[in-house]
Enzyme design. Structure first.
Site: not given
Length: 115
Positions: A9, A25, A58
């Protein structure tokens, strides 16, 4: 049994750029990637603190030390430069292993730099 659990995180980083005309992305400063235990092409979830939007994409590497956090492609429409976001990644592991697992959580400063 296998379960999905939070692996990494990055808590409260600021969007520095949004590039609509790109393949897709999120570009993340490589220092932040390393500190959060993220790798290039890893799937991440983005939560926008400013507007509540949630999306998946991603990771691609950004310039080390730049503080760059850039949403690319269509997801650029779901943020504004200056928005605060949280970036999560998840892993799949055995239930018993997951009970002992400790995720990597980082708290960058207001310039997206490691503290």
């Amino acid at each position: 049994m296998q379960i999905q659990i939070m692996k990494s995180k990055i808590h409260r980083v600021k969007i520095t750029q949004a590039e609509l005309h790109y393949v897709g992305s999120i570009t993340i400063d490589e220092d932040l990637m390393d500190a959060a235990n993220l790798i290039e092409n890893e799937k991440v979830q983005i939560v926008n603190i400013n507007n509540g939007e949630r999306l998946e994409t991603y990771v691609i590497k950004g310039e080390r030390g730049s503080g760059k956090i850039c949403l690319n492609g269509p997801s650029a429409r779901r943020v504004a430069v200056g928005d605060m976001i949280i970036i999560f990644s998840y892993g799949i592991m055995d239930f018993e292993e997951a009970k002992k697992f400790k995720p990597t959580i980082i708290f960058p400063d207001d310039q997206n730099q490691l503290i």
